[in-house]
Write a protein that holds these residues in place. Sequence first.
Motif, PDB file in Angstrom:
ATOM      1  N   PHE A 258       0.823  -1.204   0.000  1.00  0.00           N
ATOM      2  CA  PHE A 258       0.000   0.000   0.000  1.00  0.00           C
ATOM      3  C   PHE A 258       0.858   1.257   0.000  1.00  0.00           C
ATOM      4  O   PHE A 258       0.439   2.323   0.455  1.00  0.00           O
ATOM      5  N   CYS A 259       2.068   1.140  -0.533  1.00  0.00           N
ATOM      6  CA  CYS A 259       3.029   2.242  -0.445  1.00  0.00           C
ATOM      7  C   CYS A 259       2.586   3.498  -1.188  1.00  0.00           C
ATOM      8  O   CYS A 259       2.934   4.620  -0.787  1.00  0.00           O
ATOM      9  N   ALA A 260       1.846   3.345  -2.271  1.00  0.00           N
ATOM     10  CA  ALA A 260       1.465   4.508  -3.082  1.00  0.00           C
ATOM     11  C   ALA A 260       0.620   5.499  -2.300  1.00  0.00           C
ATOM     12  O   ALA A 260       0.606   6.697  -2.614  1.00  0.00           O
ATOM     13  N   THR A 261      -0.074   5.034  -1.260  1.00  0.00           N
ATOM     14  CA  THR A 261      -0.928   5.920  -0.471  1.00  0.00           C
ATOM     15  C   THR A 261      -0.398   6.121   0.944  1.00  0.00           C
ATOM     16  O   THR A 261      -1.133   6.610   1.815  1.00  0.00           O
ATOM     17  N   CYS A 262       0.858   5.767   1.189  1.00  0.00           N
ATOM     18  CA  CYS A 262       1.420   5.889   2.539  1.00  0.00           C
ATOM     19  C   CYS A 262       1.449   7.356   2.970  1.00  0.00           C
ATOM     20  O   CYS A 262       2.038   8.200   2.303  1.00  0.00           O
ATOM     21  N   ASN A 263       0.840   7.649   4.106  1.00  0.00           N
ATOM     22  CA  ASN A 263       0.732   9.028   4.590  1.00  0.00           C
ATOM     23  C   ASN A 263       1.363   9.212   5.959  1.00  0.00           C
ATOM     24  O   ASN A 263       1.038  10.147   6.680  1.00  0.00           O
ATOM     25  N   ARG A 264       2.297   8.319   6.366  1.00  0.00           N
ATOM     26  CA  ARG A 264       2.748   8.317   7.753  1.00  0.00           C
ATOM     27  C   ARG A 264       4.259   8.176   7.897  1.00  0.00           C
ATOM     28  O   ARG A 264       4.950   7.692   7.011  1.00  0.00           O
ATOM     29  N   VAL A 265       4.705   8.602   9.053  1.00  0.00           N
ATOM     30  CA  VAL A 265       6.064   8.352   9.522  1.00  0.00           C
ATOM     31  C   VAL A 265       5.946   7.834  10.945  1.00  0.00           C
ATOM     32  O   VAL A 265       4.899   7.952  11.592  1.00  0.00           O
ATOM     33  N   ARG A 266       7.056   7.260  11.433  1.00  0.00           N
ATOM     34  CA  ARG A 266       7.075   6.695  12.784  1.00  0.00           C
ATOM     35  C   ARG A 266       8.153   7.363  13.617  1.00  0.00           C
ATOM     36  O   ARG A 266       9.247   7.600  13.119  1.00  0.00           O
ATOM     37  N   LEU A 267       7.827   7.631  14.869  1.00  0.00           N
ATOM     38  CA  LEU A 267       8.796   8.206  15.794  1.00  0.00           C
ATOM     39  C   LEU A 267       8.999   7.242  16.946  1.00  0.00           C
ATOM     40  O   LEU A 267       8.059   6.946  17.690  1.00  0.00           O
ATOM     41  N   ALA A 268      10.226   6.726  17.088  1.00  0.00           N
ATOM     42  CA  ALA A 268      10.557   5.834  18.195  1.00  0.00           C
ATOM     43  C   ALA A 268      10.683   6.623  19.480  1.00  0.00           C
ATOM     44  O   ALA A 268      10.846   7.849  19.476  1.00  0.00           O
ATOM     45  N   VAL A 269      10.635   5.934  20.604  1.00  0.00           N
ATOM     46  CA  VAL A 269      10.637   6.592  21.904  1.00  0.00           C
ATOM     47  C   VAL A 269      11.920   7.368  22.160  1.00  0.00           C
ATOM     48  O   VAL A 269      11.931   8.308  22.959  1.00  0.00           O
ATOM     49  N   ASP A 270      13.008   7.019  21.461  1.00  0.00           N
ATOM     50  CA  ASP A 270      14.271   7.729  21.663  1.00  0.00           C
ATOM     51  C   ASP A 270      14.426   8.938  20.742  1.00  0.00           C
ATOM     52  O   ASP A 270      15.489   9.553  20.691  1.00  0.00           O
ATOM     53  N   GLY A 271      13.363   9.289  20.003  1.00  0.00           N
ATOM     54  CA  GLY A 271      13.413  10.455  19.131  1.00  0.00           C
ATOM     55  C   GLY A 271      13.886  10.170  17.724  1.00  0.00           C
ATOM     56  O   GLY A 271      14.128  11.101  16.957  1.00  0.00           O
ATOM     57  N   THR A 272      13.998   8.900  17.358  1.00  0.00           N
ATOM     58  CA  THR A 272      14.399   8.522  16.007  1.00  0.00           C
ATOM     59  C   THR A 272      13.168   8.431  15.120  1.00  0.00           C
ATOM     60  O   THR A 272      12.234   7.691  15.440  1.00  0.00           O
ATOM     61  N   MET A 273      13.164   9.166  14.015  1.00  0.00           N
ATOM     62  CA  MET A 273      12.053   9.089  13.069  1.00  0.00           C
ATOM     63  C   MET A 273      12.414   8.137  11.942  1.00  0.00           C
ATOM     64  O   MET A 273      13.476   8.245  11.337  1.00  0.00           O
ATOM     65  N   TYR A 274      11.517   7.184  11.687  1.00  0.00           N
ATOM     66  CA  TYR A 274      11.651   6.249  10.571  1.00  0.00           C
ATOM     67  C   TYR A 274      10.612   6.619   9.528  1.00  0.00           C
ATOM     68  O   TYR A 274       9.420   6.685   9.816  1.00  0.00           O
ATOM     69  N   PHE A 285      16.039  13.150  16.221  1.00  0.00           N
ATOM     70  CA  PHE A 285      15.532  14.419  16.718  1.00  0.00           C
ATOM     71  C   PHE A 285      15.920  14.710  18.163  1.00  0.00           C
ATOM     72  O   PHE A 285      15.812  15.857  18.606  1.00  0.00           O
ATOM     73  N   ARG A 286      16.364  13.718  18.915  1.00  0.00           N
ATOM     74  CA  ARG A 286      16.605  13.946  20.340  1.00  0.00           C
ATOM     75  C   ARG A 286      17.657  15.028  20.584  1.00  0.00           C
ATOM     76  O   ARG A 286      17.486  15.896  21.447  1.00  0.00           O
ATOM     77  N   ALA A 287      18.756  14.981  19.833  1.00  0.00           N
ATOM     78  CA  ALA A 287      19.819  15.967  20.038  1.00  0.00           C
ATOM     79  C   ALA A 287      19.321  17.386  19.765  1.00  0.00           C
ATOM     80  O   ALA A 287      19.674  18.337  20.483  1.00  0.00           O
ATOM     81  N   LEU A 288      18.493  17.545  18.735  1.00  0.00           N
ATOM     82  CA  LEU A 288      17.925  18.857  18.443  1.00  0.00           C
ATOM     83  C   LEU A 288      17.034  19.334  19.581  1.00  0.00           C
ATOM     84  O   LEU A 288      17.116  20.480  20.027  1.00  0.00           O
ATOM     85  N   LEU A 289      16.167  18.440  20.049  1.00  0.00           N
ATOM     86  CA  LEU A 289      15.219  18.815  21.085  1.00  0.00           C
ATOM     87  C   LEU A 289      15.922  19.149  22.392  1.00  0.00           C
ATOM     88  O   LEU A 289      15.431  19.973  23.175  1.00  0.00           O
ATOM     89  N   ARG A 290      17.066  18.521  22.640  1.00  0.00           N
ATOM     90  CA  ARG A 290      17.787  18.757  23.892  1.00  0.00           C
ATOM     91  C   ARG A 290      18.936  19.754  23.728  1.00  0.00           C
ATOM     92  O   ARG A 290      19.650  20.015  24.696  1.00  0.00           O
ATOM     93  N   GLY A 291      19.092  20.296  22.529  1.00  0.00           N
ATOM     94  CA  GLY A 291      20.190  21.211  22.278  1.00  0.00           C
ATOM     95  C   GLY A 291      19.756  22.638  22.066  1.00  0.00           C
ATOM     96  O   GLY A 291      20.451  23.420  21.411  1.00  0.00           O
ATOM     97  N   ASN A 292      18.567  22.983  22.604  1.00  0.00           N
ATOM     98  CA  ASN A 292      18.065  24.361  22.512  1.00  0.00           C
ATOM     99  C   ASN A 292      17.838  24.821  21.074  1.00  0.00           C
ATOM    100  O   ASN A 292      17.972  26.021  20.767  1.00  0.00           O
ATOM    101  N   ALA A 293      17.526  23.915  20.190  1.00  0.00           N
ATOM    102  CA  ALA A 293      17.211  24.294  18.815  1.00  0.00           C
ATOM    103  C   ALA A 293      15.915  25.112  18.796  1.00  0.00           C
ATOM    104  O   ALA A 293      14.964  24.807  19.516  1.00  0.00           O
ATOM    105  N   SER A 327       8.988  -3.818  17.816  1.00  0.00           N
ATOM    106  CA  SER A 327       8.758  -3.072  19.047  1.00  0.00           C
ATOM    107  C   SER A 327       9.738  -1.924  19.211  1.00  0.00           C
ATOM    108  O   SER A 327       9.459  -0.975  19.946  1.00  0.00           O
ATOM    109  N   ALA A 328      10.897  -1.988  18.551  1.00  0.00           N
ATOM    110  CA  ALA A 328      11.863  -0.906  18.645  1.00  0.00           C
ATOM    111  C   ALA A 328      11.536   0.239  17.679  1.00  0.00           C
ATOM    112  O   ALA A 328      12.113   1.312  17.784  1.00  0.00           O
ATOM    113  N   THR A 329      10.613  -0.006  16.767  1.00  0.00           N
ATOM    114  CA  THR A 329      10.245   0.993  15.769  1.00  0.00           C
ATOM    115  C   THR A 329       8.961   1.718  16.158  1.00  0.00           C
ATOM    116  O   THR A 329       8.818   2.914  15.931  1.00  0.00           O
TER     117      THR A 329
END
Length: 331
Positions: A258-274, A285-293, A327-329
């Motif tokens: 169903f890739c042609a209609t994929c409308n999503r991304v995933r964010l892991a608990v450690d701030g990694t977006m897949y 994203f974790r370093a950005l969020l914790r680095g006063n960006a 579960s890690a994703t």
Amino acid sequence: MKTSSDAPTWIDPFGRSIEYLRLSVTDRCDLRCGYCMPKKYTGFKEPSEWLTFDEIERLVRALARGGLRKVRLTGGEPLLRRNLTDLASRLSAVPGIVDLSLSTNATRLAGMASELKRSGVSRLNVSLDSLKPERVEAICGQNVLPKVLDGLQAAKAAGFAPIKINTVAMAGVNEDEIDDIVDYCDSQAFTLRLIEVMPMGDSGRNAQYLDLQGVRRRLQRRFGLVDGVVPGGGPARYLCRPSDGFSIGFITPMSQHFCATCNRVRLAVDGTMYMCLGHEDRYEFRALLRGNAGDAAIQQAVRQAILRKPERHEFRESPHKVLRFMSATGG
């Protein structure tokens, strides 16, 4: 929930509007379903690696300003995250977010259903791979069927509707129960979603894949189903019974992607977006969020991440490509 109609939309390189975030709030789970994580897995990340609620809310607000509309709380098992309903209340109030849902194994749902509803969670997806206690124990590592069934009844009593049941269909494991699970969902007015196993990590690759196309044709004949649509932001293709709206969805990443209609991304608990389940590419994203960006830097990072979203997964062409497990994703 508040809405916003004038926000720009995140668009990936293939013209798809990214409106849906699968947000993992923990990589921990109280079960060990073989297709999700290794049965003896203990290597969970330490809580210091997890995004705080403040960090999660800030990132969701940044995504909502660019067109995010739907958020699903996932894990691991999200109900293990302490004070989850506080986070749900905060996210449901974010301008632009019009749908907040949750996926759960329901082992803790009986005691939390009413509070989840009050916190702004509007929809539930519940994992149920078997109605046989001994088989549930074999699949999940323990017999939690009574807890799951109690949780489902509590969710109904709390006013959740529709409630979606997620069943991972596995050859030689539970394929002989599919009709019984359909009958159970029909009797309870639940929406059933049958899911093909995906080759994520050794656990997913070792699960018993079942092509659902034949199952779909058989169930369509048996129940007099026609093509239909069920509200939600996910990838399921639905068959519905016109007389009462009973629905069965099919999530078929292997036999009919169903890739042609994929409308999503995933964010892991450690701030990694897949950007895709079938690729290892990620954005941290974790370093950005914790680095006063600043907000502008966060917005630019989101834009860069979405521009890296691939056209489609490669589960069939490269089944060993994805090393992480589900579960890690985030489910």
